[in-house]
Design a protein around this motif. Structure first.
Motif, PDB file in Angstrom:
ATOM      1  N   ILE A   1       0.858  -1.184   0.000  1.00 20.72           N
ATOM      2  CA  ILE A   1       0.000   0.000   0.000  1.00 20.72           C
ATOM      3  C   ILE A   1       0.893   1.233   0.000  1.00 20.72           C
ATOM      4  O   ILE A   1       1.730   1.410   0.881  1.00 20.72           O
ATOM      5  CB  ILE A   1      -0.921   0.037   1.240  1.00 20.72           C
ATOM      6  N   SER A   2       0.712   2.070  -1.003  1.00 19.21           N
ATOM      7  CA  SER A   2       1.449   3.327  -1.093  1.00 19.21           C
ATOM      8  C   SER A   2       0.520   4.458  -0.671  1.00 19.21           C
ATOM      9  O   SER A   2      -0.507   4.698  -1.303  1.00 19.21           O
ATOM     10  CB  SER A   2       1.932   3.548  -2.531  1.00 19.21           C
ATOM     11  N   VAL A   3       0.866   5.137   0.398  1.00 15.52           N
ATOM     12  CA  VAL A   3       0.029   6.199   0.956  1.00 15.52           C
ATOM     13  C   VAL A   3       0.485   7.554   0.425  1.00 15.52           C
ATOM     14  O   VAL A   3       1.678   7.868   0.439  1.00 15.52           O
ATOM     15  CB  VAL A   3       0.093   6.204   2.497  1.00 15.52           C
ATOM     16  N   VAL A   4      -0.457   8.351  -0.052  1.00 11.22           N
ATOM     17  CA  VAL A   4      -0.139   9.703  -0.522  1.00 11.22           C
ATOM     18  C   VAL A   4      -1.036  10.712   0.205  1.00 11.22           C
ATOM     19  O   VAL A   4      -2.209  10.464   0.434  1.00 11.22           O
ATOM     20  CB  VAL A   4      -0.316   9.832  -2.050  1.00 11.22           C
ATOM     21  N   GLY A   5      -0.462  11.841   0.546  1.00 10.91           N
ATOM     22  CA  GLY A   5      -1.194  12.862   1.295  1.00 10.91           C
ATOM     23  C   GLY A   5      -1.808  13.909   0.398  1.00 10.91           C
ATOM     24  O   GLY A   5      -1.427  15.091   0.463  1.00 10.91           O
ATOM     25  N   VAL A   6      -2.746  13.514  -0.434  1.00  8.50           N
ATOM     26  CA  VAL A   6      -3.436  14.476  -1.290  1.00  8.50           C
ATOM     27  C   VAL A   6      -4.822  14.750  -0.723  1.00  8.50           C
ATOM     28  O   VAL A   6      -5.406  13.914  -0.039  1.00  8.50           O
ATOM     29  CB  VAL A   6      -3.546  13.978  -2.748  1.00  8.50           C
ATOM     30  N   ARG A   7      -5.347  15.934  -1.042  1.00  7.62           N
ATOM     31  CA  ARG A   7      -6.643  16.344  -0.495  1.00  7.62           C
ATOM     32  C   ARG A   7      -7.508  16.913  -1.609  1.00  7.62           C
ATOM     33  O   ARG A   7      -7.023  17.552  -2.535  1.00  7.62           O
ATOM     34  CB  ARG A   7      -6.454  17.384   0.610  1.00  7.62           C
ATOM     35  N   ARG A   8      -8.805  16.716  -1.480  1.00  4.72           N
ATOM     36  CA  ARG A   8      -9.746  17.134  -2.522  1.00  4.72           C
ATOM     37  C   ARG A   8      -9.716  18.640  -2.764  1.00  4.72           C
ATOM     38  O   ARG A   8      -9.858  19.096  -3.900  1.00  4.72           O
ATOM     39  CB  ARG A   8     -11.172  16.719  -2.153  1.00  4.72           C
ATOM     40  N   GLU A   9      -9.562  19.433  -1.724  1.00  2.00           N
ATOM     41  CA  GLU A   9      -9.673  20.879  -1.896  1.00  2.00           C
ATOM     42  C   GLU A   9      -8.456  21.499  -2.586  1.00  2.00           C
ATOM     43  O   GLU A   9      -8.454  22.690  -2.881  1.00  2.00           O
ATOM     44  CB  GLU A   9      -9.903  21.560  -0.546  1.00  2.00           C
ATOM     45  N   GLU A  10      -7.445  20.686  -2.893  1.00  2.00           N
ATOM     46  CA  GLU A  10      -6.248  21.221  -3.541  1.00  2.00           C
ATOM     47  C   GLU A  10      -6.464  21.531  -5.022  1.00  2.00           C
ATOM     48  O   GLU A  10      -5.859  22.465  -5.554  1.00  2.00           O
ATOM     49  CB  GLU A  10      -5.092  20.229  -3.405  1.00  2.00           C
TER      50      GLU A  10
END
Length: 369
Positions: free
Chosen positions: A162-171
């Motif tokens: 599992i590769s975790v990425v810290g992206v967010r919808r509001e970006e």
């Protein structure tokens, strides 16, 4: 942008929940390897903290690491140290991957060199930008995602990953449409976006409650987002803030030099050279002015090319008419002279001959008779 202070009441600073899908929960139950991609920015910091705490709570016993893709001179000096301190705070290993052929600046320069060669050899109809774009972010796909997933596949061979990425919808609009988790069909690696629905204030609050300092670019440099020193997604304010830092000046001048050589602005219609012209010598400012004029004239010339003649997947799909070949020859002559290129195939006969050769090569590739 409001960055909560470290003195904010803890009652207000509760960490919001992370998003977990049934597929991810099942993989974690199988002790899948978990790798959190960290850039030094706030979102990857918050994602790493939240994920490590979550894994502790559920008793996950599989391997877990942080992994950082170093993009070379385009990175802030503090980015790798921020990742190293985060790894130390979480008690885990930080793996660093890099592109062997050089960082992102070298990729942009090699892309321009390749574009020139392709144009001169009539492997494309028009010149294309050397820079990454919001729609074509090879900086992320080539220098981050592919390098990180390649390293994970080698390090955890035979194990679910599992590769975790810290992206967010509001970006961004693109990230607003992202799924919480999806699987790469080519290598089987899952990408998990656990803080997709977090807000910026929640990200900083999560970091503050652990007494971990965010990247100094936020509080000291005045940046609203931290990625490359000069990013294709940067706002005007962030570009200006970046030019105020002495560590970015050599990169700035090198990027403006590529703008001048290519006649393509860094952000479409926004020239990086206009952000801080005082950092450029007189010759560089004159070259920039000339590049803008050449860009305008190049665009005017290339607009003459008819839509059916433009590059599409599988190009070329047909021979040109004599009138189309004459038009393309005229455009290529003007563009080549304008940018001092050594373009070949500059008349009707040469262009017909080149298209015939390209079509024959394409027929062999697709197995046509």
């Amino acid at each position: 942008m409001t960055i909560p202070s470290l003195s904010s009441p803890l009652s207000v600073l509760r960490t919001p929940p992370i998003a977990v899908t049934p597929a991810i929960a099942d993989l974690l139950g199988q002790e899948a390897a978990v790798a959190v991609g960290v850039s030094g920015g706030k979102d990857s910091q918050a994602a790493a903290i939240a994920i490590f705490e979550y894994l502790d709570r559920i008793g996950h016993a599989g391997p877990r690491i942080l992994i950082h893709a170093d993009l070379g001179m385009v990175e802030w000096h503090d980015s790798l140290p921020v990742c190293e301190r985060l790894a130390s705070a979480l008690g885990t290993q930080l793996v660093v991957v890099r592109r062997k052929q050089g960082g992102l600046m070298e990729r942009w320069e090699s892309r321009w060199h390749s574009n020139v060669w392709r144009y001169e050899d009539l492997r494309t109809v028009t010149l294309v930008p050397c820079w990454s774009t919001p729609a074509m972010r090879f900086c992320t796909s080539e220098l981050k995602t592919s390098k990180i997933q390649g390293e994970l596949a080698r390090s955890f061979k035979g194990r679910q990953i599992i590769s975790v990425v810290g992206v967010r919808r509001e970006e961004s609009r693109q990230r607003a449409r992202a799924a919480v988790a999806d699987r790469n069909p080519r290598n089987g690696i899952w990408t998990w976006r656990p803080i997709l629905d977090w807000h910026e204030e929640e990200v900083f609050r999560s970091i503050n409650t652990r007494d971990i300092e965010p990247h100094p670019a936020y509080r000291q440099f005045g940046m609203t987002r931290v990625s490359c020193r000069f990013c294709i997604m940067s706002s005007l304010a962030d570009l200006q803030a970046a030019t105020c830092q002495s560590e970015a000046h050599d990169l700035y001048r090198r990027m403006v030099d590529l703008e001048c050589r290519s006649t393509f602005a860094f952000q479409g219609a926004r020239w990086l050279g206009d952000i801080a012209p005082h950092l450029l010598c007189r010759d560089a400012r004159e070259r920039l002015a000339a590049a803008k004029d050449k860009a305008r004239r190049r665009a005017e010339v290339e607009r003459r090319i008819l839509q059916p003649m433009l590059y599409v997947k599988g190009w070329p799909t047909r021979m040109l008419s004599d009138a189309e070949a004459d038009l393309l020859a005229e455009v290529r002559c003007q563009v080549s002279e304008l940018l001092c290129l050594n373009a070949r195939y500059l008349d009707r006969t040469a262009i017909h001959r080149r298209y015939a050769a390209l079509l024959a090569t394409r027929a062999v590739k697709v197995g046509a008779p």
